[in-house]
Design a protein around this motif. Structure first.
Motif, PDB file in Angstrom:
ATOM      1  N   THR A  38       0.720  -1.256  -0.033  1.00 22.30           N
ATOM      2  CA  THR A  38      -0.137   0.016   0.192  1.00 22.30           C
ATOM      3  C   THR A  38       0.853   1.121   0.106  1.00 22.30           C
ATOM      4  OG1 THR A  38      -1.677  -1.228   1.084  1.00 22.30           O
ATOM      5  CG2 THR A  38      -1.853   1.229   1.199  1.00 22.30           C
ATOM      6  N   LEU A  39       1.756   1.357   0.708  1.00 19.63           N
ATOM      7  CA  LEU A  39       2.525   2.564   0.667  1.00 19.63           C
ATOM      8  C   LEU A  39       3.587   2.594  -0.622  1.00 19.63           C
ATOM      9  CD1 LEU A  39       4.504   2.362   4.343  1.00 19.63           C
ATOM     10  CD2 LEU A  39       2.970   3.918   3.702  1.00 19.63           C
ATOM     11  N   LYS A  49       2.217   1.836  -3.587  1.00 21.31           N
ATOM     12  CA  LYS A  49       1.309   2.485  -4.324  1.00 21.31           C
ATOM     13  C   LYS A  49       1.042   3.872  -4.093  1.00 21.31           C
ATOM     14  CE  LYS A  49      -1.576  -1.894  -4.794  1.00 21.31           C
ATOM     15  NZ  LYS A  49      -2.614  -2.445  -4.467  1.00 21.31           N
ATOM     16  N   TRP A  50       1.028   4.172  -2.843  1.00 17.46           N
ATOM     17  CA  TRP A  50       0.868   5.894  -2.447  1.00 17.46           C
ATOM     18  C   TRP A  50       2.168   6.534  -2.942  1.00 17.46           C
ATOM     19  CZ3 TRP A  50      -0.956   5.398   3.184  1.00 17.46           C
ATOM     20  CH2 TRP A  50      -2.371   4.977   3.467  1.00 17.46           C
ATOM     21  N   GLU A  51       3.179   5.902  -2.739  1.00 20.50           N
ATOM     22  CA  GLU A  51       4.431   6.657  -3.172  1.00 20.50           C
ATOM     23  C   GLU A  51       4.414   6.805  -4.906  1.00 20.50           C
ATOM     24  OE1 GLU A  51       8.323   4.971  -1.666  1.00 20.50           O
ATOM     25  OE2 GLU A  51       7.335   4.519  -0.243  1.00 20.50           O
ATOM     26  N   LYS A  96       1.894   7.015  -6.687  1.00 15.08           N
ATOM     27  CA  LYS A  96       0.828   8.147  -7.079  1.00 15.08           C
ATOM     28  C   LYS A  96       1.312   9.576  -6.710  1.00 15.08           C
ATOM     29  CE  LYS A  96      -3.485   5.689  -6.194  1.00 15.08           C
ATOM     30  NZ  LYS A  96      -4.504   5.541  -5.325  1.00 15.08           N
ATOM     31  N   ILE A  97       1.884   9.809  -5.681  1.00 20.74           N
ATOM     32  CA  ILE A  97       2.588  11.004  -5.189  1.00 20.74           C
ATOM     33  C   ILE A  97       3.836  11.353  -6.097  1.00 20.74           C
ATOM     34  CG2 ILE A  97       3.834  12.199  -3.662  1.00 20.74           C
ATOM     35  CD1 ILE A  97       2.215  10.684  -1.433  1.00 20.74           C
ATOM     36  N   LEU A 120       6.538   8.638   3.923  1.00 21.79           N
ATOM     37  CA  LEU A 120       6.122   7.213   3.378  1.00 21.79           C
ATOM     38  C   LEU A 120       7.300   6.356   3.404  1.00 21.79           C
ATOM     39  CD1 LEU A 120       3.703   8.156   0.430  1.00 21.79           C
ATOM     40  CD2 LEU A 120       3.230   7.213   2.716  1.00 21.79           C
TER      41      LEU A 120
END
Length: 66
Positions: A18-19, A21-23, A25-26, A39
């Protein structure tokens, strides 16, 4: 005990995914660097937890009390 460790390992793995994926996206959105650093530091902490859990699991398999 072993089942509990396996469950925690799965949760840690899911959290790391999950982390990441967030990285991504950012990074794609050109987000703030502070958030990326946060993150990544969280991912490093999760990796340390994963290592400790794996070591505990190995100790249990060898019959050494953690």
């Amino acid at each position: 005990m072993k089942d509990m460790i396996d469950k925690m390992l799965k949760e840690v793995k899911d959290a790391k995914i999950t982390l990441m994926k967030w990285e991504r996206k950012i990074l794609a959105q050109g987000g703030p660097k502070e958030v990326l650093h946060y993150l990544r530091s969280m991912r490093v902490k999760l990796a340390k937890c994963e290592t400790k859990l794996l070591l505990t699991k190995m100790r249990l398999q060898l019959g050494i009390t953690p």
